[in-house]
Design a protein around this motif. Structure first.
Motif, short mmCIF file in Angstrom:
data_model
loop_
_atom_site.label_atom_id
_atom_site.label_comp_id
_atom_site.label_asym_id
_atom_site.label_seq_id
_atom_site.Cartn_x
_atom_site.Cartn_y
_atom_site.Cartn_z
N GLN A 199 -12.05 -9.59 -16.42
CA GLN A 199 -12.34 -10.45 -17.55
C GLN A 199 -11.08 -11.15 -18.03
O GLN A 199 -9.95 -10.61 -17.87
CB GLN A 199 -12.93 -9.64 -18.71
CG GLN A 199 -14.29 -9.05 -18.45
CD GLN A 199 -15.37 -10.11 -18.32
OE1 GLN A 199 -15.98 -10.28 -17.28
NE2 GLN A 199 -15.59 -10.82 -19.41
N ALA A 200 -11.24 -12.32 -18.59
CA ALA A 200 -10.10 -13.03 -19.17
C ALA A 200 -9.40 -12.12 -20.18
O ALA A 200 -10.05 -11.42 -20.97
CB ALA A 200 -10.57 -14.32 -19.83
N GLY A 201 -8.08 -12.15 -20.13
CA GLY A 201 -7.29 -11.28 -20.98
C GLY A 201 -6.91 -9.97 -20.33
O GLY A 201 -6.06 -9.23 -20.85
N GLY A 202 -7.53 -9.69 -19.19
CA GLY A 202 -7.26 -8.44 -18.49
C GLY A 202 -6.02 -8.50 -17.63
O GLY A 202 -5.28 -9.50 -17.63
N SER A 203 -5.80 -7.42 -16.89
CA SER A 203 -4.61 -7.28 -16.04
C SER A 203 -4.99 -6.85 -14.65
O SER A 203 -6.04 -6.23 -14.43
CB SER A 203 -3.67 -6.23 -16.65
OG SER A 203 -3.28 -6.57 -17.96
N LEU A 204 -4.15 -7.19 -13.71
CA LEU A 204 -4.28 -6.74 -12.33
C LEU A 204 -2.89 -6.54 -11.75
O LEU A 204 -1.94 -7.22 -12.15
CB LEU A 204 -5.03 -7.76 -11.47
CG LEU A 204 -6.55 -7.79 -11.48
CD1 LEU A 204 -7.06 -8.94 -10.63
CD2 LEU A 204 -7.13 -6.47 -11.00
N ARG A 205 -2.80 -5.63 -10.80
CA ARG A 205 -1.55 -5.42 -10.08
C ARG A 205 -1.81 -5.59 -8.60
O ARG A 205 -2.59 -4.83 -8.02
CB ARG A 205 -0.98 -4.03 -10.35
CG ARG A 205 0.42 -3.82 -9.80
CD ARG A 205 0.77 -2.35 -9.82
NE ARG A 205 2.19 -2.11 -9.66
CZ ARG A 205 2.71 -0.97 -9.23
NH1 ARG A 205 1.90 0.02 -8.90
NH2 ARG A 205 4.01 -0.83 -9.13
N LEU A 206 -1.18 -6.56 -8.02
CA LEU A 206 -1.30 -6.80 -6.59
C LEU A 206 -0.16 -6.13 -5.86
O LEU A 206 0.96 -6.04 -6.37
CB LEU A 206 -1.30 -8.30 -6.29
CG LEU A 206 -2.31 -9.17 -7.05
CD1 LEU A 206 -2.24 -10.60 -6.54
CD2 LEU A 206 -3.71 -8.61 -6.93
N SER A 207 -0.45 -5.68 -4.64
CA SER A 207 0.57 -5.08 -3.78
C SER A 207 0.60 -5.82 -2.46
O SER A 207 -0.43 -6.33 -2.00
CB SER A 207 0.27 -3.61 -3.54
OG SER A 207 0.26 -2.87 -4.74
N CYS A 208 1.74 -5.83 -1.86
CA CYS A 208 1.91 -6.41 -0.53
C CYS A 208 2.77 -5.45 0.27
O CYS A 208 3.94 -5.23 -0.06
CB CYS A 208 2.58 -7.78 -0.63
SG CYS A 208 3.06 -8.50 0.95
N VAL A 209 2.20 -4.89 1.30
CA VAL A 209 2.89 -3.92 2.13
C VAL A 209 3.22 -4.51 3.49
O VAL A 209 2.39 -5.20 4.09
CB VAL A 209 2.02 -2.65 2.31
CG1 VAL A 209 2.72 -1.68 3.24
CG2 VAL A 209 1.74 -1.99 0.98
N ALA A 210 4.41 -4.23 3.95
CA ALA A 210 4.78 -4.54 5.32
C ALA A 210 4.69 -3.24 6.09
O ALA A 210 5.58 -2.39 5.98
CB ALA A 210 6.19 -5.11 5.37
N PRO A 211 3.62 -3.04 6.86
CA PRO A 211 3.39 -1.75 7.52
C PRO A 211 4.52 -1.33 8.46
O PRO A 211 4.81 -0.15 8.59
CB PRO A 211 2.09 -1.97 8.29
CG PRO A 211 1.41 -3.08 7.57
CD PRO A 211 2.52 -3.98 7.11
N GLY A 212 5.12 -2.29 9.09
CA GLY A 212 6.24 -1.96 9.97
C GLY A 212 7.54 -2.14 9.21
O GLY A 212 7.57 -2.18 7.98
N TYR A 213 8.62 -2.25 9.96
CA TYR A 213 9.92 -2.44 9.33
C TYR A 213 10.06 -3.88 8.85
O TYR A 213 9.64 -4.81 9.54
CB TYR A 213 11.03 -2.13 10.34
CG TYR A 213 12.40 -2.52 9.85
CD1 TYR A 213 13.03 -3.67 10.31
CD2 TYR A 213 13.06 -1.74 8.90
CE1 TYR A 213 14.29 -4.04 9.86
CE2 TYR A 213 14.32 -2.09 8.44
CZ TYR A 213 14.92 -3.24 8.92
OH TYR A 213 16.16 -3.60 8.47
#
Length: 119
Positions: free
Chosen positions: A13-27
């Protein structure tokens, strides 16, 4: 070749929060400049911000303190914490890696994670 995998998108909903992640599975070399981009339907892809090897962070003007970028090199993970989300934040969000600096076009892209903000 660097693989990037985003997660954490969803509907909020508007006003809410989210946390995105980005993983590099290898090196992935910690000297890569890592960044977040987004693309809304019918619009061009735009950069949200990036973090360089020295953890210096640059944000786009539209962020206006609502988003925070961080990284955990021990886990090869980049984060995007988003607060006070607006309907106009609805977009596909991508992480990207650049070499050798933050001034070049991204070298590697993730597949994206959808963020939908409802009124």
């Amino acid at each position: 070749q660097v693989q990037l995998v985003e997660s954490g998108g969803g509907s909020v909903q508007a006003g809410g929060s989210l946390r995105l992640s980005c993983v590099a599975p290898g090196y992935i070399d910690s000297r890569y400049c890592m960044g977040w981009f987004r693309q809304a339907p019918g619009k061009e892809r735009e950069e949200i911000g990036h973090i360089d090897f020295a953890d210096r962070i640059t944000y786009a003007d539209f962020v206006k303190g609502r988003f925070t970028i961080s990284r955990d090199n021990s886990k090869n993970t980049l984060f995007l914490q988003m607060y006070s989300l607006k309907t106009e934040d609805t977009a596909m969000y991508y992480c990207a890696a650049r070499w050798p600096s933050c001034t070049v076009d991204p070298t590697y892209w993730g597949q994206g994670t959808q963020v939908t903000v409802a009124a």
